[in-house]
Write a protein that holds these residues in place. Structure first.
Motif, PDB file in Angstrom:
ATOM      1  N   ASP A 191      -5.499 -31.761 182.217  1.00  0.00           N
ATOM      2  CA  ASP A 191      -4.466 -31.352 181.268  1.00  0.00           C
ATOM      3  C   ASP A 191      -3.986 -29.960 181.653  1.00  0.00           C
ATOM      4  O   ASP A 191      -4.654 -29.248 182.417  1.00  0.00           O
ATOM      5  N   MET A 192      -2.838 -29.570 181.136  1.00  0.00           N
ATOM      6  CA  MET A 192      -2.244 -28.300 181.534  1.00  0.00           C
ATOM      7  C   MET A 192      -1.386 -27.737 180.424  1.00  0.00           C
ATOM      8  O   MET A 192      -1.043 -28.425 179.457  1.00  0.00           O
ATOM      9  N   GLU A 193      -1.022 -26.477 180.564  1.00  0.00           N
ATOM     10  CA  GLU A 193      -0.133 -25.822 179.617  1.00  0.00           C
ATOM     11  C   GLU A 193       0.661 -24.744 180.328  1.00  0.00           C
ATOM     12  O   GLU A 193       0.335 -24.340 181.451  1.00  0.00           O
ATOM     13  N   VAL A 194       1.715 -24.270 179.649  1.00  0.00           N
ATOM     14  CA  VAL A 194       2.559 -23.203 180.176  1.00  0.00           C
ATOM     15  C   VAL A 194       2.061 -21.871 179.640  1.00  0.00           C
ATOM     16  O   VAL A 194       1.707 -21.751 178.462  1.00  0.00           O
ATOM     17  N   ARG A 195       1.999 -20.888 180.502  1.00  0.00           N
ATOM     18  CA  ARG A 195       1.770 -19.500 180.101  1.00  0.00           C
ATOM     19  C   ARG A 195       2.963 -18.677 180.588  1.00  0.00           C
ATOM     20  O   ARG A 195       3.434 -18.878 181.705  1.00  0.00           O
ATOM     21  N   VAL A 196       3.422 -17.744 179.749  1.00  0.00           N
ATOM     22  CA  VAL A 196       4.636 -16.990 180.052  1.00  0.00           C
ATOM     23  C   VAL A 196       4.295 -15.573 180.476  1.00  0.00           C
ATOM     24  O   VAL A 196       3.518 -14.877 179.811  1.00  0.00           O
ATOM     25  N   GLY A 197       4.863 -15.137 181.607  1.00  0.00           N
ATOM     26  CA  GLY A 197       4.661 -13.775 182.096  1.00  0.00           C
ATOM     27  C   GLY A 197       5.436 -12.772 181.269  1.00  0.00           C
ATOM     28  O   GLY A 197       6.232 -13.129 180.389  1.00  0.00           O
ATOM     29  N   ALA A 198       5.210 -11.490 181.566  1.00  0.00           N
ATOM     30  CA  ALA A 198       5.827 -10.419 180.773  1.00  0.00           C
ATOM     31  C   ALA A 198       6.801  -9.568 181.577  1.00  0.00           C
ATOM     32  O   ALA A 198       7.108  -8.449 181.200  1.00  0.00           O
ATOM     33  N   GLY A 199       7.268 -10.097 182.707  1.00  0.00           N
ATOM     34  CA  GLY A 199       8.336  -9.420 183.428  1.00  0.00           C
ATOM     35  C   GLY A 199       7.918  -8.528 184.577  1.00  0.00           C
ATOM     36  O   GLY A 199       8.723  -7.761 185.085  1.00  0.00           O
ATOM     37  N   ALA A 200       6.659  -8.620 185.031  1.00  0.00           N
ATOM     38  CA  ALA A 200       6.205  -7.783 186.148  1.00  0.00           C
ATOM     39  C   ALA A 200       6.366  -8.533 187.463  1.00  0.00           C
ATOM     40  O   ALA A 200       5.780  -9.594 187.640  1.00  0.00           O
ATOM     41  N   TYR A 201       7.123  -7.955 188.395  1.00  0.00           N
ATOM     42  CA  TYR A 201       7.336  -8.592 189.692  1.00  0.00           C
ATOM     43  C   TYR A 201       6.022  -8.785 190.437  1.00  0.00           C
ATOM     44  O   TYR A 201       5.816  -9.801 191.109  1.00  0.00           O
ATOM     45  N   VAL A 202       5.114  -7.826 190.297  1.00  0.00           N
ATOM     46  CA  VAL A 202       3.856  -7.879 191.048  1.00  0.00           C
ATOM     47  C   VAL A 202       2.991  -9.063 190.619  1.00  0.00           C
ATOM     48  O   VAL A 202       2.081  -9.470 191.353  1.00  0.00           O
ATOM     49  N   CYS A 203       3.267  -9.656 189.465  1.00  0.00           N
ATOM     50  CA  CYS A 203       2.486 -10.817 189.030  1.00  0.00           C
ATOM     51  C   CYS A 203       2.815 -12.076 189.821  1.00  0.00           C
ATOM     52  O   CYS A 203       2.206 -13.130 189.599  1.00  0.00           O
ATOM     53  N   GLY A 204       3.756 -11.967 190.753  1.00  0.00           N
ATOM     54  CA  GLY A 204       3.945 -13.038 191.711  1.00  0.00           C
ATOM     55  C   GLY A 204       2.829 -13.067 192.749  1.00  0.00           C
ATOM     56  O   GLY A 204       2.622 -14.074 193.419  1.00  0.00           O
ATOM     57  N   GLU A 205       2.096 -11.964 192.884  1.00  0.00           N
ATOM     58  CA  GLU A 205       0.910 -11.901 193.741  1.00  0.00           C
ATOM     59  C   GLU A 205      -0.228 -12.573 192.992  1.00  0.00           C
ATOM     60  O   GLU A 205      -0.440 -12.323 191.801  1.00  0.00           O
ATOM     61  N   GLU A 206      -0.981 -13.443 193.677  1.00  0.00           N
ATOM     62  CA  GLU A 206      -1.873 -14.351 192.979  1.00  0.00           C
ATOM     63  C   GLU A 206      -2.955 -13.669 192.142  1.00  0.00           C
ATOM     64  O   GLU A 206      -3.285 -14.141 191.053  1.00  0.00           O
ATOM     65  N   THR A 207      -3.515 -12.560 192.612  1.00  0.00           N
ATOM     66  CA  THR A 207      -4.576 -11.943 191.827  1.00  0.00           C
ATOM     67  C   THR A 207      -4.024 -11.183 190.623  1.00  0.00           C
ATOM     68  O   THR A 207      -4.663 -11.136 189.562  1.00  0.00           O
ATOM     69  N   SER A 208      -2.825 -10.596 190.760  1.00  0.00           N
ATOM     70  CA  SER A 208      -2.168  -9.975 189.605  1.00  0.00           C
ATOM     71  C   SER A 208      -1.838 -11.038 188.564  1.00  0.00           C
ATOM     72  O   SER A 208      -1.995 -10.820 187.361  1.00  0.00           O
ATOM     73  N   LEU A 209      -1.379 -12.181 189.048  1.00  0.00           N
ATOM     74  CA  LEU A 209      -1.071 -13.297 188.148  1.00  0.00           C
ATOM     75  C   LEU A 209      -2.318 -13.720 187.371  1.00  0.00           C
ATOM     76  O   LEU A 209      -2.263 -13.948 186.158  1.00  0.00           O
ATOM     77  N   LEU A 210      -3.451 -13.826 188.064  1.00  0.00           N
ATOM     78  CA  LEU A 210      -4.687 -14.239 187.404  1.00  0.00           C
ATOM     79  C   LEU A 210      -5.119 -13.223 186.348  1.00  0.00           C
ATOM     80  O   LEU A 210      -5.559 -13.598 185.258  1.00  0.00           O
ATOM     81  N   ASN A 211      -4.973 -11.936 186.652  1.00  0.00           N
ATOM     82  CA  ASN A 211      -5.288 -10.920 185.647  1.00  0.00           C
ATOM     83  C   ASN A 211      -4.399 -11.080 184.423  1.00  0.00           C
ATOM     84  O   ASN A 211      -4.862 -11.026 183.280  1.00  0.00           O
TER      85      ASN A 211
END
Length: 508
Positions: free
Chosen positions: A248-268
Motif C-alpha cells: 500500500d502507499m500514500e502521498v506525502r507533500v514537500g515544503a518547497g525545498a529544491y534540495v529535497c530532490g536529493e534522496e537523503t534530504s527527501l528521506l529526512n
C-alpha cells in the motif's frame, strides 16, 4: 460524441478549464493528460471512426464556431487532423508515456484496456528474484539525474534483512525546464502505482510513499484519487490482485525545498525532519526511511517498470545507445518554437532535438546555447550540438543529462547573468549542511559581480572556487552548481571580461 480536453497544469494555465466548460454545454467532455505539444494547448480532441482528431490551440471564444466542425468534421482553421499522425507524435517512441493524453487518468477500466496491469500480473507470476533480474537486464537507470542502475539498487534492498522495507517515489521535480513527473502524475498516475507495487513485490517492501512537491496541486489531487481507485480495484492492499503480496502507499507533500530532490534530504523531510543532506554511508538501500532498507527511485523510473515487465527487459535494452538504455522523456523549454515533452530512445543529437523537433528558437534568432539537466546543468554551445543525448555522451562534454530538461537560449542571452543565476540559485537553495556549498555559492555570486564590474582577476578565483565546490560538497547541489558557471566561462570567455558596472538584476 466524446470530446477530450486536457486537465494538465500547462493546458489549464492556457485556458483549458474554460474551454472544457464551454464544450460541456454541447458534448460529453473527458479530461485527459496533455499529449505534450504545449504550443497547441488547449488541444481539443474528438473521435471519429476510432481516430482521434485534434483542434488547437483553442480559446474559449473559438468554441461557438468550433461546435459544428466537431459535429460534422467540416473544415476549420484550428483543425490539425489525426493527432497520432502529427509529426511530433509520429517521431516519438512512447513507452512510459504511451497512455498519457489517450485515457481518462482516473479510469481503471481505460487503464487496463490500454495495456495497464499486464506488467504487474506478469511480475506476480515471476516472483521477486526474477523481477529484479528482469529490471537489471533492461539497463534502466535512475531518471532523476544520478543515472544509477535501478536493478542494482533493487537487488541491494532485496538482499537486506529487515522487518520492514519501503518504496519511496521521488516526485520532487524542482528543475527548471522539467515537467515529466508532473505530466505522468496528471495524465497516467496508475502506471506509477503499478510500478511501485511491482517494486514492493520485488524487494519485499509492503509500504510506499510518493513524495510530491507542494507546487503541484493538480498532480497531488489526481495521484491521491488514483491511489483510492487502486485500492478499490485490489491493485493496492493486503493482497495485490489476490496474489498474497501486500503493498500500500500514500502521498506525502514537500515544503518547497529544491534540495529535497536529493534522496537523503527527501528521506529526512519524509520523516518530519529538516530537509538536509545525510552523509553516506550508510546508503538508503540499507538504512533509509526510518532506518530501514529503502528503494528511492525517481517517478519516471518507477513509471517505466510496468512497460519493462510487460514487454521484457531485453526488449527495453534494445533501445538507446551505450549504457543509456531505453527511452527518455525529453522536456524542451525556454526560447524554443515547439516546447513540450518528446519521448524517444537515447541517441538523438542535441541539435536534432532543438532544431528539428523543437523548431529552433521562438524568437527566430540563432540558438546560442542550451542548458541540459536543469539549473545545475552545463550550458552547451550550439557548436557542440552534435553530442548524442545520453548519460556518458553528455558527461564527456562536461555536461549533465539530469532529468532530461533542455532550456534553449538565443544569441541575445547574457552568459554572465546566467552563470550568476546558477550560483545565486545554489546559495538560496543550499541546505547549509556543508561549507563548500553554503559559503562557496555566496562567494561565487560576489566573485561574479566583481567580474561584471570589470575585475578580470576574479576569473581564476571563480574557477578555483568552482573546483572546491565540485569536489568538496556533500551532495550534488553544491557539486553540480559549478557546471553551468564553468561551461559559460569555458565557451563564452569574452562575456566575462571588460563588463563595466555590475548588474545585480541578473537572477531576475
Amino acid at each position: 460524441m466524446r470530446i477530450w480536453v486536457p486537465l494538465d497544469a500547462a493546458a489549464k494555465a492556457l485556458g483549458a478549464d474554460e474551454v472544457a466548460e464551454a464544450l460541456a454545454q454541447e458534448f460529453e467532455v473527458t479530461r485527459n493528460g496533455t499529449r505534450g505539444m504545449i504550443w497547441l494547448e488547449p488541444l481539443v480532441e474528438v473521435e471519429r471512426d476510432g481516430v482521434r482528431h485534434g483542434y488547437g490551440p483553442v480559446e474559449v471564444d473559438d468554441v461557438a464556431g468550433l461546435i459544428s466542425a466537431i459535429r460534422d468534421g467540416s473544415d476549420h482553421a484550428l483543425a490539425l487532423g489525426p493527432v497520432d499522425e502529427l509529426p511530433w507524435m509520429k517521431a516519438q517512441k512512447r513507452l512510459t508515456f504511451e497512455r498519457v493524453g489517450v485515457i481518462d487518468p482516473l479510469s481503471v477500466l481505460e487503464y487496463e484496456a490500454n495495456g495497464g496491469l499486464v506488467g504487474l500480473r506478469r511480475a506476480i507470476g515471476m516472483g521477486p528474484e526474477a523481477i529484479v533480474e528482469e529490471v537489471t537486464q533492461s539497463g534502466l537507470r535512475g531518471r532523476g539525474g544520478a543515472g544509477f542502475p535501478t536493478g542494482i539498487k533493487w537487488k541491494t534492498v532485496a538482499g537486506a534483512k529487515a522487518d520492514q522495507k519501503y518504496i519511496v517515489c521521488n516526485a520532487d521535480e524542482g528543475d527548471s525546464g522539467s515537467f515529466a513527473d508532473r505530466m505522468l502524475m496528471e495524465g497516467d498516475p496508475l502506471t506509477l502505482i503499478e510500478g511501485m507495487a511491482i517494486a514492493g513485490i520485488a524487494v519485499g517492501a509492503t509500504r510506499g510513499y510518493c513524495y510530491i512537491r507542494s507546487e503541484y496541486p493538480d498532480a497531488i489531487r489526481i495521484t491521491e484519487a488514483a491511489i483510492d481507485l487502486a485500492r478499490e480495484a485490489g491493485i493496492l492492499g493486503a493482497s495485490v490482485l489476490g496474489s498474497g503480496y501486500a503493498f500500500d502507499m500514500e502521498v506525502r507533500v514537500g515544503a518547497g525545498a529544491y534540495v529535497c530532490g536529493e534522496e537523503t534530504s527527501l528521506l529526512n523531510s519524509l520523516e518530519g525532519k529538516r530537509g538536509t543532506v545525510r552523509a553516506k554511508p550508510p546508503i538508503p538501500a540499507l538504512e533509509g526511511f526510518l532506518g530501514k532498507p529503502t528503494v528511492v527511485n525517481n517517478l519516471i523510473s518507477l513509471g517505466t517498470i510496468p512497460w519493462i515487465m510487460a514487454h521484457g527487459g531485453a526488449e527495453y535494452a534494445r533501445l538507446g545507445i551505450g549504457r543509456s538504455k531505453g527511452t527518455i522523456p525529453i522536456q524542451i523549454a525556454g526560447n524554443v518554437k515547439h516546447g513540450g515533452l518528446f519521448e524517444a530512445a537515447f541517441g538523438l543529437t542535441l541539435g536534432q532535438i532543438i532544431n528539428e523537433i523543437g523548431g529552433g528558437s521562438a524568437s527566430g534568432r540563432p540558438v546560442k546555447a542550451a542548458q541540459v539537466g536543469g539549473p545545475l546543468g552545463a550550458y552547451i554551445p550550439a557548436k557542440d550540438f552534435d553530442v548524442p543525448f545520453g548519460y556518458e555522451e553528455l558527461a564527456g562534454r562536461e555536461g549533465l543529462l539530469g532529468h532530461a530538461g533542455i532550456t534553449v537560449f538565443d544569441d541575445s542571452a547574457d552568459m554572465l547573468k546566467l552563470a550568476r543565476f546558477a550560483m545565486e540559485f545554489c546559495a538560496v537553495e543550499s541546505c547549509g549542511k556543508c561549507t563548500p556549498c553554503r559559503i562557496g555559492s555566496v562567494r561565487g555570486v560576489e566573485t561574479i559581480d566583481r567580474i561584471a564590474a570589470g575585475d578580470d582577476e576574479g576569473v581564476p578565483i571563480l574557477k578555483d572556487l568552482c573546483n572546491t565546490m565540485k569536489w568538496g560538497s556533500l551532495c550534488a547541489l553544491g557539486g553540480f552548481a559549478p557546471f553551468p558557471v564553468l561551461s559559460a566561462l569555458t565557451h563564452f570567455p569574452e562575456e566575462f571580461s571588460g563588463r563595466g558596472t555590475p548588474r545585480k538584476e541578473a537572477a531576475e
